[in-house]
Design a protein around this motif. Structure first.
Motif, PDB file in Angstrom:
ATOM      1  N   GLY A  67     -25.410 -58.960 -44.799  1.00 26.34           N
ATOM      2  CA  GLY A  67     -24.656 -58.161 -43.837  1.00 26.34           C
ATOM      3  C   GLY A  67     -23.408 -58.888 -43.368  1.00 26.34           C
ATOM      4  O   GLY A  67     -23.234 -60.083 -43.604  1.00 26.34           O
ATOM      5  N   PHE A  68     -22.555 -58.155 -42.695  1.00 26.41           N
ATOM      6  CA  PHE A  68     -21.343 -58.727 -42.112  1.00 26.41           C
ATOM      7  C   PHE A  68     -21.649 -59.231 -40.705  1.00 26.41           C
ATOM      8  O   PHE A  68     -22.403 -58.591 -39.957  1.00 26.41           O
ATOM      9  N   LYS A  88     -25.178 -61.873 -34.532  1.00 23.27           N
ATOM     10  CA  LYS A  88     -25.546 -60.462 -34.672  1.00 23.27           C
ATOM     11  C   LYS A  88     -24.880 -59.931 -35.922  1.00 23.27           C
ATOM     12  O   LYS A  88     -23.652 -60.025 -36.086  1.00 23.27           O
ATOM     13  N   LEU A  89     -25.703 -59.386 -36.873  1.00 21.59           N
ATOM     14  CA  LEU A  89     -25.169 -58.835 -38.110  1.00 21.59           C
ATOM     15  C   LEU A  89     -24.999 -57.322 -37.986  1.00 21.59           C
ATOM     16  O   LEU A  89     -25.741 -56.652 -37.261  1.00 21.59           O
ATOM     17  N   GLU A  90     -24.033 -56.795 -38.734  1.00 20.57           N
ATOM     18  CA  GLU A  90     -23.800 -55.356 -38.767  1.00 20.57           C
ATOM     19  C   GLU A  90     -24.973 -54.682 -39.481  1.00 20.57           C
ATOM     20  O   GLU A  90     -25.297 -55.003 -40.622  1.00 20.57           O
ATOM     21  N   THR A  91     -25.633 -53.701 -38.819  1.00 21.07           N
ATOM     22  CA  THR A  91     -26.829 -53.060 -39.378  1.00 21.07           C
ATOM     23  C   THR A  91     -26.688 -51.534 -39.398  1.00 21.07           C
ATOM     24  O   THR A  91     -27.689 -50.812 -39.352  1.00 21.07           O
ATOM     25  N   GLN A  92     -25.455 -51.015 -39.456  1.00 20.64           N
ATOM     26  CA  GLN A  92     -25.252 -49.566 -39.409  1.00 20.64           C
ATOM     27  C   GLN A  92     -25.948 -48.863 -40.571  1.00 20.64           C
ATOM     28  O   GLN A  92     -26.615 -47.835 -40.386  1.00 20.64           O
ATOM     29  N   MET A  93     -25.810 -49.401 -41.771  1.00 23.05           N
ATOM     30  CA  MET A  93     -26.451 -48.781 -42.927  1.00 23.05           C
ATOM     31  C   MET A  93     -27.968 -48.820 -42.787  1.00 23.05           C
ATOM     32  O   MET A  93     -28.657 -47.843 -43.127  1.00 23.05           O
ATOM     33  N   LEU A  94     -28.476 -49.936 -42.259  1.00 25.71           N
ATOM     34  CA  LEU A  94     -29.914 -50.042 -42.068  1.00 25.71           C
ATOM     35  C   LEU A  94     -30.394 -49.045 -41.022  1.00 25.71           C
ATOM     36  O   LEU A  94     -31.503 -48.487 -41.140  1.00 25.71           O
ATOM     37  N   PHE A 168     -18.923 -69.688 -41.225  1.00 23.12           N
ATOM     38  CA  PHE A 168     -18.677 -68.251 -41.314  1.00 23.12           C
ATOM     39  C   PHE A 168     -18.234 -67.724 -39.954  1.00 23.12           C
ATOM     40  O   PHE A 168     -18.866 -67.991 -38.936  1.00 23.12           O
ATOM     41  N   LYS A 169     -17.162 -66.942 -39.961  1.00 25.82           N
ATOM     42  CA  LYS A 169     -16.639 -66.360 -38.731  1.00 25.82           C
ATOM     43  C   LYS A 169     -17.009 -64.882 -38.674  1.00 25.82           C
ATOM     44  O   LYS A 169     -17.600 -64.325 -39.601  1.00 25.82           O
ATOM     45  N   GLU A 170     -16.680 -64.262 -37.555  1.00 21.72           N
ATOM     46  CA  GLU A 170     -16.967 -62.831 -37.393  1.00 21.72           C
ATOM     47  C   GLU A 170     -16.257 -62.031 -38.490  1.00 21.72           C
ATOM     48  O   GLU A 170     -15.094 -62.266 -38.800  1.00 21.72           O
ATOM     49  N   GLY A 171     -16.996 -61.105 -39.089  1.00 18.63           N
ATOM     50  CA  GLY A 171     -16.459 -60.310 -40.195  1.00 18.63           C
ATOM     51  C   GLY A 171     -16.826 -60.837 -41.557  1.00 18.63           C
ATOM     52  O   GLY A 171     -16.642 -60.138 -42.562  1.00 18.63           O
ATOM     53  N   SER A 172     -17.365 -62.071 -41.623  1.00 15.19           N
ATOM     54  CA  SER A 172     -17.743 -62.648 -42.914  1.00 15.19           C
ATOM     55  C   SER A 172     -19.041 -62.025 -43.406  1.00 15.19           C
ATOM     56  O   SER A 172     -19.934 -61.698 -42.611  1.00 15.19           O
ATOM     57  N   LEU A 173     -19.145 -61.893 -44.731  1.00 16.06           N
ATOM     58  CA  LEU A 173     -20.362 -61.376 -45.340  1.00 16.06           C
ATOM     59  C   LEU A 173     -21.297 -62.545 -45.623  1.00 16.06           C
ATOM     60  O   LEU A 173     -20.915 -63.527 -46.246  1.00 16.06           O
ATOM     61  N   VAL A 174     -22.523 -62.429 -45.162  1.00 13.47           N
ATOM     62  CA  VAL A 174     -23.516 -63.473 -45.401  1.00 13.47           C
ATOM     63  C   VAL A 174     -24.725 -62.852 -46.086  1.00 13.47           C
ATOM     64  O   VAL A 174     -24.959 -61.641 -45.985  1.00 13.47           O
TER      65      VAL A 174
END
Length: 378
Positions: A67-68, A88-94, A168-174
């Motif tokens: 996630g991003f 906190k990772l982006e989880t919209q798709m989830l 990794f900064k905000e917006g990075s994909l991990v």
């Protein structure tokens, strides 16, 4: 009357004056030199080993889902508590997948609720209800898996410690398969110093510290010191806690670990230092380093022999204790050696010995040892 010329008179006066000076010059006798009688003493010497420092826990923080990064809640070097929010990772798709899975659970539950009364009245067979229940369980499992992945998008600290680098900064994909972690949390309340001994040093270690097992030998070791990179001594003593049971076949060394408390947070994981291990040697001969001089790579000292005549001796040493050499060969208890002014001496020169009490020298050595962290016991 016969006349005498002035030049002749002057010459006679000069000769007369020189003769008087020669008569007045005193004959020099043997000069006094400070000497010391050799006695056997106990000395504490130090073995030093380069060490790498690590926190008692260095935990790499890696995501369990891809996630991003939506938000970073900590900064490098920050102290964090166990359970504190880190990322906190982006989880919209989830979240969308979770909504669909929840709908499947609801649909499966409706089907089970519809079939149950029909089975109770023997209208349909129980097989249909069992199949519907299996589909409900499957739907719940799928929803639970997605919900868990959503939870994995919120990352907390697993321990108390210090945040390492944040690559990794905000917006990075991990992702879980990334080569480097999102950060490292180091618990540095206890700092572990890892150092190695070669096979010869390990053998000496095992012979010096008594015990039939490694645990007993480690228990018998004294506290160790840590010398920091600025050559200062860390204000907390450490203890050797572990010794690897195997010798590294590549390096020929065995790894040890010493633990140090770190109440002020002075020590940092990843830094380096020097472990100083004190070892007591009993009944050794100590001579001041200033009394020893070198000729063609050999260490020499002057000993006082019969008739107070000095004789040079070649000695062998094995390390130092404070400002003294530890002599292993060339001197014996009861010998008397010159401890000052050796550069003015030569073989068979007679001197007037000025004995120096061993107690005075021992006290001087102890004072110096305190400054250099090397002690000598009388």
């Amino acid at each position: 009357m016969k006349k005498i010329s002035l030049p002749i008179i002057a010459s006679l006066l000069i000769l007369s004056s020189c003769g008087k000076k020669e008569e007045q010059a005193p004959v020099q006798g043997p000069a006094p030199f400070a000497v010391k009688e050799i006695v056997l003493q106990d000395a504490t010497v130090y073995q030093e080993f380069t060490a790498n420092l690590e926190g008692q826990q260095n935990i790499e923080i890696r995501p369990k889902v891809s996630g991003f990064i939506q938000k970073v809640y900590v900064d490098e070097g920050q102290m964090v508590k166990k359970g504190q929010l880190l990322f906190k990772l982006e989880t919209q798709m989830l979240n969308q997948d979770a909504s669909a899975a929840k709908a499947m659970v609801s649909a499966a539950q409706v089907e089970v609720d519809r079939l149950k009364p029909l089975v109770d009245r023997n209208i349909i067979s129980n097989v249909q209800l069992a199949t519907a229940k299996a589909k409900l369980a499957q739907a719940k499992s799928a929803y639970g898996s997605i919900a868990a992945n959503i939870g994995y998008g919120t990352i907390y600290s697993p321990v108390n410690g210090v945040i390492g680098s944040l690559p990794f900064k905000e917006g990075s994909l991990v992702s879980p398969t990334a080569e480097i972690p999102m950060t490292t949390v180091s618990d540095t309340k206890i700092v572990r110093a890892y150092f190695s001994m070669n096979e010869k040093q390990v053998l000496y270690f095992n012979r010096t510290f008594k015990g039939s097992t490694t645990a007993e030998k480690l228990k018998a070791t004294p506290p160790v010191s840590l010398i920091l990179v600025d050559n200062s001594e860390y204000n907390q003593k450490g203890k050797i806690a572990t010794m690897n049971g195997l010798v590294n076949s590549t390096t020929g060394t065995t790894e040890f670990r010493a633990d140090f408390t770190n109440p002020e947070g002075l020590l940092r994981s990843g830094s380096s230092g020097i472990i100083r291990l004190p070892i007591v040697q009993s009944n050794v001969i100590l001579v001041p380093q200033v009394a020893v001089f070198e000729v063609q790579g050999k260490q020499i000292i002057y000993a006082v022999e019969q008739g107070n005549k000095v004789k040079s001796r070649i000695i062998e040493t094995n390390g130092t204790s404070g400002l003294d050499y530890i002599v292993t060969n060339g001197l014996a208890a009861g010998d008397v050696v010159v401890i000052e002014g050796a550069s003015k001496l030569k073989d068979d020169m007679e001197i007037v010995p000025q004995p120096t009490k061993n107690e005075v020298i021992a006290n001087t050595a102890t004072t110096t040892a305190t400054a250099t962290k090397t002690t000598t016991k009388k």
